[in-house]
Design a protein around this motif. Structure first.
Motif, PDB file in Angstrom:
ATOM      1  N   MET A  18     -32.904  61.922  13.631  1.00 50.75           N
ATOM      2  CA  MET A  18     -32.896  60.810  12.537  1.00 50.75           C
ATOM      3  C   MET A  18     -31.902  61.236  12.078  1.00 50.75           C
ATOM      4  SD  MET A  18     -36.787  60.541  12.218  1.00 50.75           S
ATOM      5  CE  MET A  18     -37.275  62.580  12.230  1.00 50.75           C
ATOM      6  N   LEU A  19     -32.063  59.551  10.910  1.00 52.83           N
ATOM      7  CA  LEU A  19     -30.809  59.393  10.686  1.00 52.83           C
ATOM      8  C   LEU A  19     -31.057  60.207   9.009  1.00 52.83           C
ATOM      9  CD1 LEU A  19     -28.587  56.650  11.488  1.00 52.83           C
ATOM     10  CD2 LEU A  19     -28.072  59.097  11.575  1.00 52.83           C
TER      11      LEU A  19
ATOM     12  N   GLN B 157     -34.957  53.307   9.452  1.00 55.58           N
ATOM     13  CA  GLN B 157     -34.847  54.136  11.365  1.00 55.58           C
ATOM     14  C   GLN B 157     -35.569  53.755  11.975  1.00 55.58           C
ATOM     15  OE1 GLN B 157     -33.346  56.785  11.647  1.00 55.58           O
ATOM     16  NE2 GLN B 157     -33.327  57.413  12.929  1.00 55.58           N
TER      17      GLN B 157
ATOM     18  N   TYR C  72     -34.055  49.735  12.650  1.00 51.93           N
ATOM     19  CA  TYR C  72     -32.657  50.351  13.192  1.00 51.93           C
ATOM     20  C   TYR C  72     -32.879  50.659  15.181  1.00 51.93           C
ATOM     21  CZ  TYR C  72     -28.370  52.201  14.681  1.00 51.93           C
ATOM     22  OH  TYR C  72     -26.699  52.783  15.597  1.00 51.93           O
ATOM     23  N   LEU C  73     -33.817  51.233  15.524  1.00 56.79           N
ATOM     24  CA  LEU C  73     -33.721  51.416  17.014  1.00 56.79           C
ATOM     25  C   LEU C  73     -34.541  50.719  17.691  1.00 56.79           C
ATOM     26  CD1 LEU C  73     -34.239  54.982  16.488  1.00 56.79           C
ATOM     27  CD2 LEU C  73     -32.518  54.284  17.347  1.00 56.79           C
TER      28      LEU C  73
END
Lengths: 291, 414
Positions: free
Chosen positions: A82-83, A91, A94-95
């Motif tokens: 993960m960022l 998160q 985004y994915l």
């Protein structure tokens, strides 16, 4: 049905996987087991098309797995992927957007899963601020947000406490009931054996054995006698296949349960008075098969 | 403590990137200490004093110049001046009561002023020795001027123009470099946090690669537009305040703008901001973008092989050193002689170098159109090759955590 047939992948240094074949029906949980470096993660990466196969085929409902079909996959990698400077919500969104979901679908699914995984209070927290266990739950959420048909969990129990292990077991049952295909790797066999319908055991990149867990256990039946003993005892009796020690206990595997009474009598003569007959565990099956 | 230090040092130095960096550093230091041999090998005439042939000048002045001007040799001329100048030689001539320095391209102002001062001193000494009081007073105050007569004026730039253009190109160059490193760092971040594994379950590595290139370009374009907007805004504010007189005067004291007492209008007039200038500016930006694209490609591909942040830093360091080297080389070559027929001319066709040298040429010379096309074509061809090969390498690199390195993977690529 997910089918993997005669798949090869060579990294060029003698490592990779060779001639991997297995199939998993919908609503089944398959444990991909084996020691470190045996090819579990490589198998997952091949399924996800993160790596190209050298040969062999992989199909889902008779369709060759390609990039479009990968929208059916959910993946929880072994390590935290993960960022860390994004918030939980950023998160996940985004994915999910990369999975071509529209904002409404994302929001609905997101609301459902953050409640199910009990992480609603962390939605504005940055990933780096979350505990390991909660980070793992975020990974589950990222893998499940797009309602995948096949979910891959690579060592999912890492970092989970007892309560969260329980929650994960509930999640597995839910996915099984929803007729999803689940692949799960773990070196903690005892934690997953009760949930796996079938296993594929890998060693040095090859399938050593595979099959239905209950059938495998049944073949073994009750053939293990457990003695409490701090002393090492040399056992050379008729019908004994092998024996091994774990902590204060000695486990003896017999060819047949019929040999049990004579063995117990002889061992008791050596000053041991505590013994029991054990149900065969996944661990025992693996030990037996890989000895 | 010992364990911590040992572990950190091991991580910092026991990786291929650091080893490569040290190999480059080793050769760079070697090059520095043996630079005389390196330069003699590459350019045997480098460092030799340029000869100024003197014509119609008395021997005592020639000797005086020879003794006092350190960067030129002075020899008596016996050939035709025009032929000599055509051949790129310098000729100092006394004709019609004035000194003229004939050259093919413009000579730096400081050199002319230096020669002028030495001649002036010589004249004064001569007057003091030979004249009576009245003559002495008249002759002593006589000003000596050396004119630089340039054969190819169109290829000789004014200092204002040269400075401003190079300031502009340098700023853009370094701004772009900082942005491309941003893209490479993004790849490193995604890879080291293993987020790439998740991203690549949804999109292909090829799409990811292109998206990174696009992001790099878009960032440059957006930042460029923002920067131009800021410049325009403050230019207008300063224009209405004092027409820029104050700031230009201040810049002239720093020798950035080598003329005093001018306004923005006069500077713009000097720059000739006509249609041709705008076309040239567009071409310059295009050259810079293509050059940056190639560098960005290389840096992103190389970064895709890094496994740790430390490794990424070590890979990027020699890359920046190399770019800094290119920058200084370009500064050294940014003179009419080199840009017209020297190394600068040749390198203006070589990718990476041409993104700075061709713009320099375009701004100060009338570069033939086919030369621009050839240079641009070579760069685009290289970019195309790097993209095609790069995608394959990138696909292998982004999911490779084996620390085998790029060379190992390159060797195995079909």
């Amino acid at each position: 049905m997910l089918k993997v047939e005669k798949v090869y992948k060579d990294y060029g240094n003698g490592r990779g996987v060779q001639n991997i074949s297995f199939q998993i029906a919908k609503g089944k949980i398959c444990g991909i087991l084996g020691s470190n470096g045996c090819g579990k993660t490589t198998t997952f990466r091949l399924l996800l098309n993160l790596l190209e196969t050298d040969s062999g085929t992989m199909t889902y409902d008779d369709e060759i797995l390609d990039k479009e079909i990968f929208q059916y996959f959910g993946y929880v990698p072994e390590e935290r992927s993960m960022l860390r400077n994004l918030t939980l919500k950023e998160q996940v969104f985004y994915l999910a957007k990369l999975k071509k979901m529209n904002p409404k679908e994302i929001q609905e699914s997101y609301d459902y899963w953050i409640d199910y995984l009990q992480i609603r209070q962390y939605t504005s927290s940055k990933i780096m601020e979350l505990s390991k266990g909660n980070q793992q739950k975020v990974q589950f959420l990222c893998a499940l947000i797009h309602h995948p048909q096949i979910i891959i969990f690579d060592e999912p129990l890492n970092g989970l406490d007892i309560n969260n292990v329980q929650l994960f077991k509930q999640l597995l049952m839910k996915l099984r009931n929803e007729k999803k295909i689940v692949l799960i790797s773990s070196h903690q066999y005892h934690n997953i054996e009760h949930y796996c319908d079938q296993i594929v055991y890998l060693k040095d990149g090859e399938v050593v054995f595979k099959g239905d867990v209950e059938k495998l256990k049944k073949k073994q039946e009750i053939r293990i006698v457990k003695f409490k003993s701090k002393r090492d005892i040399f056992i050379k009796e008729e019908g004994v296949i092998n024996y091994y020690r774990e902590k204060d206990f000695l486990y003896v595997t017999l060819e047949n349960i019929a040999y049990a009474s004579s063995l117990v009598k002889k061992i008791m003569d050596k000053g041991i008075d505590e013994y029991s007959l054990q149900l065969v565990s996944l661990h025992d099956v693996i030990k037996e098969k890989t000895k | 403590m010992k364990v911590l230090v040992t572990f950190s040092l091991y991580r910092r130095f026991k990786n291929k990137a650091t080893i490569c960096f040290n190999v480059i550093l080793f050769f760079a230091i070697f090059g520095l200490f043996f630079s005389d041999y390196v330069v003699a090998f590459v350019n045997p005439s480098f460092g030799e004093k340029e000869v100024v042939y003197v014509s119609n000048i008395e021997e005592s002045l020639q000797t005086h110049l020879q003794e006092n001007v350190s960067n030129y040799e002075f020899e008596v001329n016996i050939k035709d001046i025009k032929e000599q100048v055509e051949a790129g030689e310098l000729v100092l001539e006394w004709k019609e009561n004035q000194y003229t320095l004939h050259s093919k391209y413009a000579i730096p102002t400081m050199d002319i002023l230096n020669i002028q001062a030495i001649i002036s001193l010589h004249e004064k000494q001569k007057v003091m020795m030979n004249s009576n009081q009245i003559e002495l007073l008249n002759e002593y105050n006589k000003e000596v001027i050396v004119n630089n007569e340039v054969l190819k004026k169109e290829e000789s730039m004014s200092e204002v123009k040269a400075n401003l253009i190079f300031m502009f190109i340098s700023s853009v160059y370094f701004m772009m470099l900082s942005f491309i490193s941003g893209v490479a760092s993004e790849v490193v971040n995604e890879k080291t946090t293993k987020t790439l594994e998740l991203i690549l379950t949804s999109i292909s590595a090829k799409t990811h690669f292109y998206s990174k290139l696009l992001v790099g370009w878009l960032v440059i374009v957006i930042q460029g537009i923002l920067s131009i907007s800021y410049i325009a805004l403050f230019f207008l504010i300063r224009y209405f305040h004092d027409q820029g007189v104050g700031v230009l005067e201040f810049l002239s004291t720093l020798n950035i703008v080598p003329i005093e007492g001018v306004t923005f209008n006069e500077v713009l007039a000097l720059l000739n901001l006509d249609f041709m200038f705008i076309c040239k500016a567009v071409l310059i930006v295009f050259f810079l973008l293509v050059g940056i694209l190639v560098m960005q490609l290389v840096l992103v591909i190389v970064s895709s092989f890094t496994v740790t942040i430390e490794e990424a830093a070590n890979i990027q360091a020699p890359f920046y050193l190399m770019l800094l080297g290119i920058y200084y080389l370009v500064i050294a070559l940014n003179n009419p002689q080199d840009l017209t027929e020297g190394l600068g001319y040749l390198l203006s066709f070589v990718p990476i170098f041409n993104m700075l040298l061709m713009p320099c040429r375009i701004m100060v010379q009338d570069v033939v159109f086919y030369e621009i096309l050839i240079s641009l074509g070579i760069s685009l061809y290289l970019a195309n090759i790097v993209i095609k090969r790069g995608i394959k390498i990138y696909e292998k690199g982004v999911l490779d955590y084996s620390s085998k390195g790029m060379l190992d993977i390159l060797m195995k690529l079909k």
